[in-house]
Structure formats: structure tokens, C-alpha cells
Design an enzyme around this catalytic site. Structure first.
Site, PDB file in Angstrom:
ATOM      1  N   HIS A 202       2.924   0.308 -13.877  1.00 20.82           N
ATOM      2  CA  HIS A 202       1.300   0.677 -13.351  1.00 20.82           C
ATOM      3  C   HIS A 202       1.486   1.545 -12.237  1.00 20.82           C
ATOM      4  O   HIS A 202       0.526   1.730 -11.637  1.00 20.82           O
ATOM      5  CB  HIS A 202       1.229  -0.835 -12.792  1.00 20.82           C
ATOM      6  CG  HIS A 202       1.577  -1.410 -11.608  1.00 20.82           C
ATOM      7  ND1 HIS A 202       2.889  -1.846 -11.422  1.00 20.82           N
ATOM      8  CD2 HIS A 202       1.262  -1.245 -10.060  1.00 20.82           C
ATOM      9  CE1 HIS A 202       3.195  -2.308 -10.095  1.00 20.82           C
ATOM     10  NE2 HIS A 202       2.316  -1.626  -9.487  1.00 20.82           N
TER      11      HIS A 202
HETATM   12  C1  UD1 Z   1      -2.109  -2.021  -6.016  1.00 19.90           C
HETATM   13  C2  UD1 Z   1      -0.955  -1.635  -4.962  1.00 19.90           C
HETATM   14  C3  UD1 Z   1       0.498  -1.679  -5.517  1.00 19.90           C
HETATM   15  C4  UD1 Z   1       0.748  -3.118  -6.065  1.00 19.90           C
HETATM   16  C5  UD1 Z   1      -0.271  -3.155  -7.245  1.00 19.90           C
HETATM   17  C6  UD1 Z   1      -0.248  -4.559  -7.988  1.00 19.90           C
HETATM   18  C7  UD1 Z   1      -2.097   0.107  -3.550  1.00 19.90           C
HETATM   19  C8  UD1 Z   1      -2.027   1.267  -3.036  1.00 19.90           C
HETATM   20  N1  UD1 Z   1      -1.109  -0.306  -4.674  1.00 19.90           N
HETATM   21  O1  UD1 Z   1      -1.839  -1.170  -7.125  1.00 19.90           O
HETATM   22  O2  UD1 Z   1       1.276  -1.655  -4.389  1.00 19.90           O
HETATM   23  O3  UD1 Z   1       1.931  -2.914  -6.628  1.00 19.90           O
HETATM   24  O4  UD1 Z   1      -1.747  -3.368  -6.601  1.00 19.90           O
HETATM   25  O5  UD1 Z   1      -0.910  -4.566  -9.126  1.00 19.90           O
HETATM   26  O6  UD1 Z   1      -2.741  -0.655  -2.947  1.00 19.90           O
HETATM   27  N2  UD1 Z   1      -8.219  -2.100 -11.661  1.00 19.90           N
HETATM   28  C9  UD1 Z   1      -9.031  -2.809 -12.597  1.00 19.90           C
HETATM   29  N3  UD1 Z   1      -9.278  -4.050 -12.380  1.00 19.90           N
HETATM   30  C10 UD1 Z   1      -8.843  -4.742 -11.061  1.00 19.90           C
HETATM   31  C11 UD1 Z   1      -7.930  -3.932 -10.222  1.00 19.90           C
HETATM   32  C12 UD1 Z   1      -7.710  -2.429 -10.607  1.00 19.90           C
HETATM   33  O7  UD1 Z   1      -9.828  -2.331 -13.589  1.00 19.90           O
HETATM   34  O8  UD1 Z   1      -9.053  -5.947 -11.029  1.00 19.90           O
HETATM   35  C13 UD1 Z   1      -8.040  -0.490 -11.959  1.00 19.90           C
HETATM   36  C14 UD1 Z   1      -9.017   0.403 -11.530  1.00 19.90           C
HETATM   37  O9  UD1 Z   1      -9.246   1.489 -12.394  1.00 19.90           O
HETATM   38  C15 UD1 Z   1      -8.319   0.982 -10.291  1.00 19.90           C
HETATM   39  C16 UD1 Z   1      -6.935   0.926 -10.748  1.00 19.90           C
HETATM   40  O10 UD1 Z   1      -6.655  -0.345 -11.619  1.00 19.90           O
HETATM   41  O11 UD1 Z   1      -9.057   2.120  -9.987  1.00 19.90           O
HETATM   42  C17 UD1 Z   1      -5.747   0.771  -9.829  1.00 19.90           C
HETATM   43  O12 UD1 Z   1      -5.889  -0.393  -8.938  1.00 19.90           O
HETATM   44  P1  UD1 Z   1      -5.622  -0.348  -7.319  1.00 19.90           P
HETATM   45  O13 UD1 Z   1      -6.045  -1.605  -6.608  1.00 19.90           O
HETATM   46  O14 UD1 Z   1      -6.291   0.913  -6.603  1.00 19.90           O
HETATM   47  O15 UD1 Z   1      -4.204  -0.200  -7.221  1.00 19.90           O
HETATM   48  P2  UD1 Z   1      -2.888  -0.824  -8.116  1.00 19.90           P
HETATM   49  O16 UD1 Z   1      -2.456   0.132  -9.140  1.00 19.90           O
HETATM   50  O17 UD1 Z   1      -3.370  -2.006  -8.915  1.00 19.90           O
END
Ligand code: UD1
Length: 357
Positions: A202
């Protein structure tokens, strides 16, 4: 004493499950704030339900966005909650954008900040999680380190005040819930014990780089000729695979939606080996006695490499790395004794009165 805890993403819910319980056992007034960074049902609510975490008192509904949007929006909304609730201490976990936002607000409002999972460091230094950790550690008054290496990392940066080795709260949770892992998933997916690999990818370092992601998927496809690959897929990874037009490769794997903690641990426990870029899953593989291939140039859990449990691997070497037979490793208490959360609550109780604020 009133303690406010800020959570926002999956690994933080897992940590809150044990720390929140330990805080309330002390009789502290405990306010829980969810930033809303993770919002999908299976990225957030299932964790609250299955781990019996208390309902958040506030949900900031920040959602996804660029780093600045996510961090900035969290700060603006969180500041209002802090004014409204007036806590004595703020607790943040780990290294997400929610963590950084909470740390900055606490520092600006001069409220003592406790960082659970302090002192972890890894390359590359420009990775968002690394930036978030370094800043949060600088701003904290209580730095709770899960490992001795983390204590040493802080010392090397000139930080030795307000540092405690507590052990890892994720180990507490694993030990506490081991007898409740939900093995129904093994039958649901018709898996055979120790004959499949669990894989999660991820980190934007892997998902947003087309070359790396392609190489990872091709290597997994090669491995899938020999071992079944169970791939709980993070929404970001799913999006990128579609954008890069690689969805066909997914047919080689057992792709599932992200799953709750109890099912995930059951999957890991019955697996042959694990492939991941997640920090948390690296350790959970170790707790379960499994070997883990870490698809990153470095790890903040280097004691796993020293123990022979984890192996850092570049995408193009995944197949070779996992196929190499190595000796079993011996598990010992590198992550403490399963009582980290209680230790944290004890320290907060004991030390708060001595803080110069
Ligand atoms: C975040 C943390 C990472 C942690 C991870 C656990 C940061 C910089 N990174 O990464 O340290 O290991 O969480 O999973 O904060 N999205 C959805 N639904 C959700 C959440 C996210 O569709 O409920 C998608 C969205 O497109 C979003 C992308 O996932 O833009 C990334 O989500 P984000 O919360 O920015 O970071 P993670 O990759 O989850």
C-alpha cells in the site's frame, strides 16, 4: 487528568484498542477523536466494532486529499476540538498525516504531547511517514519507544529526555486477542494451511511508481504458479492497478477487500509466508512465527532483519527471496512483554505532575 487521543488510520485503531483501555482502567477522562483519514467501512468501522474500541467523541471527517490538504484540514478541525475539550495531554500514534496534524496542533497550543511508537527511523528520508515521525518526535514531551533501537535512534539525534522503552502495543493486542482470531476466512477462501502467501502492498513508494508496481505484480504472478497468493487490497493500490491498466494480473491471485484485524491475523497465522510493505504486518508476521519479505529498501523494524524473520527485497527479487529456504528463527521479547499499554498509562500518571509546562 483528561487525555485526548487522536486516531485516523487503520494501524492507529489497532493501537488505540489497547492503549485506550489502559487509560480508562486508570480512571482518566478519555476523549477519542477520529480524523476520518480512513473512512471506508472496512478501513475504519470494522476495526472499531471487532476490537471494541470506544465510539469516537468527535469525527473530523477529513477524508482523502493531498498531504497538505489532509494535514491542513485535520489541523483546522482538530484545533477547534482541542479548544472545546481542553485536554491535559494529547496522544498520537505512529506516522500518518493524522499524527503530524495532531502533533503540530498540540505544540502550537502548548499541550503536552505523547507519541506512541516514537523513535522509529528508516530510509528513504523523504517518505511521508518518515517526515511525520521525525517532526512528531521533536514536538513530543512523552516519547514511548516500542524497541531499544528506537530509543537509540532518538539518542543519536540528541533526544534523551522524555524517552521511555515501553515495548510495542501491537504485541499487547496480538497476545490479548490470539485466542479470538477468526479462522472462518480460511474456509471461506478454501485455503490450505501453510500453502498460501499473504500479500499486502500500500505504500505510495510502491504503488505510485509504475515500474515498481509492475515488477511487484509480475513477481507475484510468477510465484502464483507455485503458491496461492491472498491479496487483501488497499483502495489506493486497487486504483493504481486500474490506472496503470494492469487489472488482468489480479486474476492470478485471490484478491479480497481489506479485512478486519481478527481475520487478518488468522490469515497470517495459517500462511506459509508473508509479503508486505506494511510496518505493522512485518511485526505481526513475526508474532505469528512467519517469515516476511519486506518490499522496501529499508525498515523501521530492523530487529526483524537481525532476528532472521524479515528480508528486505527489491520488487524484481521477490520470487527469489521467498523461494530461498532459510533456517527458522527464534522468537524472543524484542517487542516487550505484552504490557506496553499499561506501562504507557503508568508513566503518564506518574510523570504528568512533574512536567514544566
Ligand atoms: C496511511 C498512512 C500510512 C499507513 C496507512 C495504513 C500517511 C501519510 N500514510 O496511508 O503511514 O501505513 O495509512 O493503511 O498518513 N482510501 C480510500 N478509503 C479509505 C482510505 C483511503 O479509498 O478509507 C484511498 C484514497 O484514494 C486515498 C488513498 O487510499 O487517497 C490513500 O489513503 P491515505 O489515508 O492518504 O494514505 P494510506 O496509503 O492509507
Amino acid at each position: 487528568m483528561k487525555i485526548l487521543t487522536l486516531v485516523g488510520a487503520r494501524p492507529q485503531f489497532i493501537k488505540e484498542a489497547v492503549v485506550g483501555e489502559a487509560l480508562r482502567a486508570k480512571g482518566f477522562d478519555h476523549v477519542l477523536v477520529h480524523t476520518g483519514q480512513h473512512y471506508d467501512l472496512n478501513m475504519s468501522k470494522v476495526f472499531f466494532d471487532k476490537l471494541k474500541i470506544k465510539e469516537p467523541d468527535f469525527n473530523l471527517s477529513v477524508g482523502s486529499g493531498s498531504h497538505a490538504e489532509q494535514t491542513g484540514n485535520t489541523m483546522i478541525k482538530f484545533e477547534k476540538v482541542v479548544y472545546e475539550t481542553n485536554p491535559d495531554i494529547i496522544i498520537v500514534y505512529g506516522d500518518t498525516n493524522s499524527t503530524l496534524a495532531g502533533a503540530l496542533v498540540s505544540a502550537k497550543l502548548k499541550i503536552p504531547l505523547a507519541h506512541v511508537e516514537a523513535g522509529l527511523r528508516q530510509e528513504p528520508k523523504d517518505m511521508p511517514e518518515e517526515i511525520n515521525r521525525v517532526v512528531t518526535d521533536r514536538l513530543s514531551q512523552f516519547r514511548f519507544c516500542p524497541t531499544k533501537i528506537a530509543v537509540n535512534n532518538l539518542k543519536n539525534e540528541g533526544i534523551s529526555e522524555g524517552v521511555w522503552f515501553t515495548g510495542d502495543v501491537m504485541y499487547d493486542l496480538y497476545k490479548k486477542l490470539e485466542c479470538h482470531f477468526d479462522y472462518s476466512i480460511i474456509n471461506e477462501l478454501s485455503l490450505k494451511k501453510e500453502e498460501y502467501v499473504v500479500c499486502t502492498i500500500h505504500r505510495d513508494f510502491n504503488t505510485d511508481n509504475k515500474k515498481r508496481l509492475t515488477s511487484i505484480l509480475k513477481q507475484l504472478q510468477m510465484l502464483s504458479q507455485e503458491k496461492e497468493i491472498v491479496f487483501p487490497i488497499h483502495p489506493r493500490t486497487a486504483k493504481r492497478i486500474e490506472e496503470f491498466d494492469m487489472s488482468d494480473i489480479l486474476n492470478s491471485f485471490t484478491v479480497i477487500e481489506p479485512i478486519d484485524y481478527l481475520k487478518m491475523m488468522a490469515l497470517v497465522k495459517n500462511s506459509w509466508k508473508v509479503i508486505t510493505d506494511s510496518g505493522g504486518l512485518q511485526k505481526e508476521s513475526y508474532f505469528a512465527g512467519k517469515k516476511v519479505i519486506v518490499v522496501m529498501p529499508d525498515t523501521s523494524w530492523s530487529e526483524l532483519i537481525d532476528a532472521g524473520a524479515a528480508k528486505l527485497t527489491e520488487p524484481e527479487h521477490i520470487y527469489e527471496s521467498i523461494s530461498t529456504n532459510e533456517k527458522d528463527y527464534i522468537q524472543n521479547e524484542i517487542y516487550g512483554n505484552g504490557k506496553a499499554a499499561k506501562k504507557i498509562a503508568d508513566i503518564l500518571e506518574r510523570t504528568y505532575d512533574n512536567l514544566d509546562s
